[in-house]
Design a protein around this motif. Structure first.
Motif, PDB file in Angstrom:
ATOM      1  N   TRP A 148      20.583   3.121 -27.924  1.00 25.71           N
ATOM      2  CA  TRP A 148      21.717   2.216 -28.110  1.00 25.71           C
ATOM      3  C   TRP A 148      22.517   2.684 -29.310  1.00 25.71           C
ATOM      4  O   TRP A 148      21.954   3.206 -30.282  1.00 25.71           O
ATOM      5  CB  TRP A 148      21.211   0.789 -28.350  1.00 25.71           C
ATOM      6  CG  TRP A 148      22.306  -0.197 -28.655  1.00 25.71           C
ATOM      7  CD1 TRP A 148      23.062  -0.880 -27.765  1.00 25.71           C
ATOM      8  CD2 TRP A 148      22.762  -0.589 -29.949  1.00 25.71           C
ATOM      9  NE1 TRP A 148      23.970  -1.686 -28.406  1.00 25.71           N
ATOM     10  CE2 TRP A 148      23.804  -1.525 -29.772  1.00 25.71           C
ATOM     11  CE3 TRP A 148      22.399  -0.239 -31.242  1.00 25.71           C
ATOM     12  CZ2 TRP A 148      24.488  -2.107 -30.825  1.00 25.71           C
ATOM     13  CZ3 TRP A 148      23.071  -0.814 -32.313  1.00 25.71           C
ATOM     14  CH2 TRP A 148      24.101  -1.753 -32.093  1.00 25.71           C
ATOM     15  N   ALA A 189      26.004   1.333 -31.714  1.00 32.22           N
ATOM     16  CA  ALA A 189      27.076   0.364 -31.947  1.00 32.22           C
ATOM     17  C   ALA A 189      28.427   1.005 -31.676  1.00 32.22           C
ATOM     18  O   ALA A 189      29.324   0.378 -31.100  1.00 32.22           O
ATOM     19  CB  ALA A 189      26.999  -0.161 -33.376  1.00 32.22           C
ATOM     20  N   HIS A 190      28.552   2.288 -32.091  1.00 34.87           N
ATOM     21  CA  HIS A 190      29.785   3.031 -31.829  1.00 34.87           C
ATOM     22  C   HIS A 190      29.411   4.444 -31.393  1.00 34.87           C
ATOM     23  O   HIS A 190      28.720   5.159 -32.120  1.00 34.87           O
ATOM     24  CB  HIS A 190      30.675   3.085 -33.080  1.00 34.87           C
ATOM     25  CG  HIS A 190      31.049   1.740 -33.618  1.00 34.87           C
ATOM     26  ND1 HIS A 190      32.082   0.986 -33.097  1.00 34.87           N
ATOM     27  CD2 HIS A 190      30.513   1.008 -34.631  1.00 34.87           C
ATOM     28  CE1 HIS A 190      32.175  -0.153 -33.766  1.00 34.87           C
ATOM     29  NE2 HIS A 190      31.230  -0.168 -34.694  1.00 34.87           N
ATOM     30  N   THR A 210      31.055   8.089 -29.983  1.00 35.21           N
ATOM     31  CA  THR A 210      32.238   8.909 -29.725  1.00 35.21           C
ATOM     32  C   THR A 210      31.791  10.243 -29.159  1.00 35.21           C
ATOM     33  O   THR A 210      30.949  10.928 -29.747  1.00 35.21           O
ATOM     34  CB  THR A 210      33.052   9.148 -31.015  1.00 35.21           C
ATOM     35  OG1 THR A 210      33.490   7.900 -31.533  1.00 35.21           O
ATOM     36  CG2 THR A 210      34.262  10.030 -30.728  1.00 35.21           C
ATOM     37  N   SER A 262      35.476   7.003 -26.572  1.00 33.79           N
ATOM     38  CA  SER A 262      34.826   6.119 -27.533  1.00 33.79           C
ATOM     39  C   SER A 262      34.300   4.891 -26.819  1.00 33.79           C
ATOM     40  O   SER A 262      35.003   4.285 -25.985  1.00 33.79           O
ATOM     41  CB  SER A 262      35.809   5.698 -28.631  1.00 33.79           C
ATOM     42  OG  SER A 262      36.218   6.817 -29.398  1.00 33.79           O
ATOM     43  N   LEU A 263      33.073   4.492 -27.163  1.00 28.91           N
ATOM     44  CA  LEU A 263      32.432   3.327 -26.576  1.00 28.91           C
ATOM     45  C   LEU A 263      31.868   2.451 -27.681  1.00 28.91           C
ATOM     46  O   LEU A 263      31.446   2.942 -28.726  1.00 28.91           O
ATOM     47  CB  LEU A 263      31.306   3.741 -25.625  1.00 28.91           C
ATOM     48  CG  LEU A 263      31.672   4.650 -24.442  1.00 28.91           C
ATOM     49  CD1 LEU A 263      30.415   5.062 -23.686  1.00 28.91           C
ATOM     50  CD2 LEU A 263      32.651   3.953 -23.506  1.00 28.91           C
ATOM     51  N   THR A 264      31.858   1.139 -27.450  1.00 32.89           N
ATOM     52  CA  THR A 264      31.281   0.177 -28.387  1.00 32.89           C
ATOM     53  C   THR A 264      30.092  -0.494 -27.741  1.00 32.89           C
ATOM     54  O   THR A 264      30.124  -0.825 -26.540  1.00 32.89           O
ATOM     55  CB  THR A 264      32.327  -0.881 -28.797  1.00 32.89           C
ATOM     56  OG1 THR A 264      33.445  -0.211 -29.389  1.00 32.89           O
ATOM     57  CG2 THR A 264      31.743  -1.853 -29.808  1.00 32.89           C
ATOM     58  N   ASN A 265      29.043  -0.724 -28.525  1.00 33.38           N
ATOM     59  CA  ASN A 265      27.809  -1.312 -28.004  1.00 33.38           C
ATOM     60  C   ASN A 265      27.336  -0.565 -26.750  1.00 33.38           C
ATOM     61  O   ASN A 265      27.115  -1.157 -25.687  1.00 33.38           O
ATOM     62  CB  ASN A 265      28.002  -2.806 -27.703  1.00 33.38           C
ATOM     63  CG  ASN A 265      28.239  -3.611 -28.954  1.00 33.38           C
ATOM     64  OD1 ASN A 265      27.681  -3.315 -30.013  1.00 33.38           O
ATOM     65  ND2 ASN A 265      29.082  -4.645 -28.855  1.00 33.38           N
ATOM     66  N   THR A 309      23.720   3.305 -35.461  1.00 33.62           N
ATOM     67  CA  THR A 309      24.944   2.544 -35.711  1.00 33.62           C
ATOM     68  C   THR A 309      26.170   3.324 -35.245  1.00 33.62           C
ATOM     69  O   THR A 309      27.005   2.810 -34.487  1.00 33.62           O
ATOM     70  CB  THR A 309      25.071   2.226 -37.215  1.00 33.62           C
ATOM     71  OG1 THR A 309      23.908   1.538 -37.650  1.00 33.62           O
ATOM     72  CG2 THR A 309      26.294   1.351 -37.470  1.00 33.62           C
ATOM     73  N   VAL A 310      26.268   4.589 -35.687  1.00 31.18           N
ATOM     74  CA  VAL A 310      27.400   5.430 -35.308  1.00 31.18           C
ATOM     75  C   VAL A 310      26.892   6.778 -34.823  1.00 31.18           C
ATOM     76  O   VAL A 310      26.140   7.454 -35.532  1.00 31.18           O
ATOM     77  CB  VAL A 310      28.370   5.641 -36.497  1.00 31.18           C
ATOM     78  CG1 VAL A 310      29.531   6.551 -36.093  1.00 31.18           C
ATOM     79  CG2 VAL A 310      28.889   4.314 -37.021  1.00 31.18           C
ATOM     80  N   THR A 356      28.470  10.385 -33.252  1.00 32.37           N
ATOM     81  CA  THR A 356      29.698  11.137 -33.005  1.00 32.37           C
ATOM     82  C   THR A 356      29.349  12.536 -32.536  1.00 32.37           C
ATOM     83  O   THR A 356      28.627  13.270 -33.229  1.00 32.37           O
ATOM     84  CB  THR A 356      30.565  11.225 -34.267  1.00 32.37           C
ATOM     85  OG1 THR A 356      30.826   9.905 -34.749  1.00 32.37           O
ATOM     86  CG2 THR A 356      31.873  11.938 -33.982  1.00 32.37           C
TER      87      THR A 356
END
Length: 369
Positions: free
Chosen positions: A321, A323-324, A326, A331-334, A362-363, A365
């Motif tokens: 999972w 949270a952000h 890329t 870009s996707l959230t959750n 959390t992030v 990329t």
């Protein structure tokens, strides 16, 4: 060989160890005496003797047998080659390896070479005389014992070279004949920095700050292990900077907790990379891939950044999972629940990255550029 001794086994073992230590000391003294007679360095004589007894070998193997660093053995071979006693040649089957052999006798070195041969021939005759007192079974036993003793000595030389004292230190190991290698870093570390070492003569070079971990290098496997008891919040920070020889492919595994992992791998021949355990920050600057290269990141992480060279195809599989998330221009959230993203032309690309993130972050990329 007498078998009537009434001495106990501990007494015999004590005598054996004493005689072996004396044999080692006398061997060193012999090379010093021979070197003084010849007007040479003792280790130079040792190297010439090794080549004369075993034939040509790589510079890395000579470093292992003499216990010298790759830098020291290179300087020695420069000196011996300048005097005309040895020759260095590229291995026709592997251009990365340097083969060292004794040079044919020439006028400039013939007198010294003949005198050296005379010295060792005299010692050889004495050994032949001693060996004549033993039957074939006894000689076979002695040969087996000496082989085991020599192997143990090589291991101890490697251990001493790879064990700096006190807080902090630098380590390395010779590349030798290796064609591939694997790095395993385990247990907790505060900060780990990896980079590619271009033009290195060593297999790896590492510098440590804080308590020095247990480091071993054998048969292409380099392990860096910190005791788990040292992973204490607020304790002494443990940092490692490791350069890997870029001439051979590497498999890299990092397991256990860490604060920061930074891998600047441009130019490295990377076969695979796996990170397992909780990490605060992960940054991977990947090299041009050779084939399909798997990247596996598991465990919780606050921030994951993966950058690959421009134009290199990649696929990202988020099994955990984020949270952000890329991925290039997406870009996707959750994001979670088995998210799969890939760059155009991934399936047909011969050189590509297969990236899998199985923990929570959390992030995350993943970009090219």
């Amino acid at each position: 060989m007498s078998s009537g001794s009434q001495e106990t086994r501990p007494e015999l073992l004590s005598q054996l160890v004493r005689e072996l230590r004396q044999l080692n000391a006398l061997g060193v003294s012999f090379f010093r005496a021979a070197a003084a007679r010849l007007g040479m360095n003792a280790t130079d004589v040792e190297v010439v003797d090794i080549l004369g007894a075993t034939g040509s070998m790589t510079a890395g193997r000579l470093a292992e047998l003499t216990g010298l660093t790759t830098g020291a053995i290179t300087q020695m071979l420069d000196r011996l080659e300048e005097t005309g006693m040895v020759l260095r040649e590229r291995d026709p089957d592997d251009g990365r390896r340097v083969i060292v052999r004794l040079a044919p006798r020439e006028d400039s070195t013939e007198a010294r070479t003949q005198e050296m041969g005379s010295i060792f021939e005299s010692t050889g005759r004495r050994w032949d005389e001693i060996a004549s007192r033993y039957d074939d079974t006894q000689l076979a036993l002695l040969v087996e014992f000496l082989k085991q003793a020599n192997a143990a000595s090589l291991e101890e030389i490697s251990r001493l070279r790879e064990a700096p004292r006190g807080e902090g230190g630098s380590l390395s190991a010779p590349l030798g004949d290796l064609e591939s290698a694997r790095l395993v870093v385990s247990s907790g570390i505060y900060q780990l920095t990896l980079r590619a070492g271009s033009g290195m003569a060593d297999l790896y070079q590492a510098h440590f700050e804080g308590p020095v971990p247990d480091v071993k290098a054998k048969d292409g496997l380099v392990t860096i292990r910190y005791p788990r008891r040292l992973w204490v919040l607020g304790g002494t920070k443990r940092a490692a900077r490791v350069a890997l020889n870029a001439a051979i492919p590497w498999e890299i595994t990092i397991q256990g907790n860490a604060s920061t992992i930074a891998a600047e791998l441009g130019g490295l021949n990377l076969a695979s990379l796996e990170i397992k355990g909780g990490v605060s920050s992960i940054r991977l600057d990947l090299p041009e891939p050779s084939g399909v290269v798997p990247i596996r990141i598991g465990g919780a992480a606050s921030a994951i950044t993966v950058q690959r060279p421009a134009g290199v195809a990649a696929r990202a599989h988020l099994k955990g999972w984020a949270a952000h998330l890329t991925f290039d221009d997406q870009s996707l959230t959750n994001a979670g629940d088995d998210v799969r993203l890939q760059s155009p032309g991934y399936e047909s690309a011969a050189q590509r990255y297969d990236i899998e993130i199985s923990g929570a972050t959390t992030v995350a990329t993943i970009t090219s550029g």
